[in-house]
Design an enzyme around this catalytic site. Structure first.
Site, PDB file in Angstrom:
ATOM      1  CG  ASN A   6      -1.801   1.276   1.210  1.00  0.00           C
ATOM      2  OD1 ASN A   6      -2.594   1.448   0.286  1.00  0.00           O
ATOM      3  ND2 ASN A   6      -1.661   2.141   2.186  1.00  0.00           N
ATOM      4  CD  GLU A   7      -0.902   5.869   0.332  1.00  0.00           C
ATOM      5  OE1 GLU A   7      -0.395   5.974   1.477  1.00  0.00           O
ATOM      6  OE2 GLU A   7      -1.799   6.602  -0.086  1.00  0.00           O
ATOM      7  CD  GLU A  84      -5.540   4.655   0.379  1.00  0.00           C
ATOM      8  OE1 GLU A  84      -5.333   5.804   0.826  1.00  0.00           O
ATOM      9  OE2 GLU A  84      -4.847   3.690   0.679  1.00  0.00           O
ATOM     10  CE1 TYR A 158      -9.484   9.969   5.270  1.00  0.00           C
ATOM     11  CE2 TYR A 158      -8.689   8.827   7.204  1.00  0.00           C
ATOM     12  CZ  TYR A 158      -8.442   9.442   5.994  1.00  0.00           C
ATOM     13  OH  TYR A 158      -7.163   9.518   5.504  1.00  0.00           O
TER      14      TYR A 158
END
Length: 469
Positions: A6-7, A84, A158
């Protein structure tokens, strides 16, 4: 689909590692694999993996354009995916850190709809992050290193279309209508109606024991120099470092190389100050110690760092993983040697029977050490077969900083600075029509009781930090 890392491109470029990870996943899953990286050249270059679909995150316009520009291996090309897409973002503890939300921000909501139209109208794909908000229960919140510790609050909502209690929001309705234009009519079912949250009237918590009581502290580790939380085989919570002064010491206290992450300083049981790494310039605590004095440093792990800043194409020194105290403690120019160290992971609060009666008879005043408070409450009339009817948002309005356990479950941290002023208490934790036990560890008690209550709405607010006036 299964994601390979991830990233990763934000952290490194070890393609041998990512290829090996790809091969492992291929041996387990018979589904498409993809990577997810920021939509700029250096993150895509670091994260791409041959034979794996390259996806981006963030703004789909610039991200899709960057993928088409910088990903040239045909085996990594295919459907455009924004893996995302952020619905606002996380909140961080701090008096100046207000709650991030799309509520009351029509231009931001309009941007969400335009981005959905851009992606879905072209037949591309998008994943909302977050779609369903969550909670960093216990001590599980993370942090970002920005040359100071930006610690996530307990709520990980969020600004999500489904809030952390699982209920739909106005944003859900807006995004649902935007998505509905691109699927067959009637294919999106109506969501269930939101169940009202429970309310719990004010109830009182009374002291049940001091954190520094010998029965609560447990076994000690004796060392000449402090050891880290990791050397104590501890992941989360707090560590207490205790030193019996044998010589005169005077000057500014330095807790190792720097504060990791929040250090409360006590001399002879009285708080002398707080050294807090959530500030770019933590406060200084000056001490004047005499033989026989007891110096205690209570160090709180505010959250494991999962990301850090990058400026001008060069990594800022990566926040290393250690918590507690790294290096020597000094007062003025003198190294302080000889420590009794207590590991306090606080996986569960102390049971009442484990606490000596004399520890319960506490005289609490300003600058007192941490204290456990306890009490009970009832939620009458809830439907025990439907836990959502018992959901509530718990507040400890006169607390400064601490953690809350309900029926042994650690709800997470509260902190007067905000922006979060209430904790999501899931109905699955509550016992309907029975007494429910609540335990609060208040790190900075200033009265002999605390008040708590449950509300049907979350509370967001900021207040001055009493330790940094």
């Amino acid at each position: 689909m299964v994601q390979v890392e991830n990233e990763y491109g934000s952290y490194g470029t070890d393609h041998g590692y990512t290829r090996a990870l790809r091969d492992v996943l291929r041996g387990v899953f018979e589904v498409p694999l993809y990577t997810n990286d920021g939509g700029v050249e250096w993150t895509l270059a670091g994260g791409e993996v041959p034979g794996v679909l390259a996806a981006i995150d963030g703004d789909p316009r610039s991200g899709f354009a960057a993928r088409d520009r910088y990903i040239t291996d045909q085996s990594e090309l295919g459907p455009l995916l924004d893996g995302e897409y952020y619905t606002t973002g996380p909140d961080f503890w701090g008096s100046a850190n207000t709650h991030t939300t799309a509520v009351g921000n029509p231009s931001l909501i309009r941007q969400y709809v335009e981005d959905l139209d851009f992606v879905l109208g072209a037949g591309s794909s998008i994943s909302l992050y977050m779609f369903h908000g969550g909670s960093n229960f216990g001590f599980s919140n993370g942090a970002i290193w920005k040359n100071y510790t930006a610690a996530f609050i307990t709520s990980y909502d969020y600004g999500a279309p489904l809030d952390e209690s699982g209920r739909t929001t106005e944003l859900y309705d807006v995004l649902r209508d935007a998505i509905a234009k691109y699927v067959p009519e009637g294919s999106i079912p109506e969501p269930p109606a939101n169940v009202p949250l429970a309310e719990i009237q004010n109830f009182t918590l009374t002291p049940v024991g001091a954190l520094f009581d010998v029965d609560i502290l447990g076994e000690k580790t004796a060392r000449e120099a402090p050891v880290t939380m990791e050397e104590l085989d501890q992941a989360y919570g707090l560590v207490l470092y205790e030193h019996m002064v044998t010589t005169t010491l005077q000057g500014v206290l330095q807790p190792g190389d720097r504060a990791r992450d929040r250090v409360i300083v006590y001399v002879n049981g009285t708080k002398k100050g707080v050294i807090d790494s959530t500030y770019a310039k933590p406060a200084e605590v000056s001490l004047s110690l005499q033989p026989g004095d007891v110096l205690r440093l209570l160090v709180e792990n505010l959250g494991r760092v999962d990301y850090w800043s990058r400026e001008s194409g060069t990594f800022i020194a990566l926040e290393d993983p250690y918590k507690g105290i790294v290096g020597n403690v000094t007062v003025g120019s003198q190294v302080v040697s000889g420590w009794d160290i207590y590991s306090l992971p606080l996986d569960a609060p102390p049971a009442s029977q484990e606490i000596r009666p004399e520890s319960k008879a506490l005289a609490i005043a300003a600058e007192s050490p941490p204290v456990f408070f306890s009490g009970t409450f009832r939620v009458d009339g809830g439907n025990a077969s439907d836990p959502m009817t018992l959901d509530t948002f718990l507040s400890v309005p006169d607390g400064v900083k601490g953690n809350v356990w309900v029926n042994g479950f650690n709800l997470g941290r509260y902190w007067i600075v905000g922006p979060q002023q209430s904790l999501y208490l899931p109905g699955t934790v509550i016992k309907a029509d029975e007494e429910n036990e609540i335990v609060v560890l208040e790190l900075e008690p200033n009265a002999d009781s605390l008040t708590a209550f449950g509300a049907a709405e979350r509370t967001w607010a900021n207040h001055p930090d009493p330790d940094y006036p």
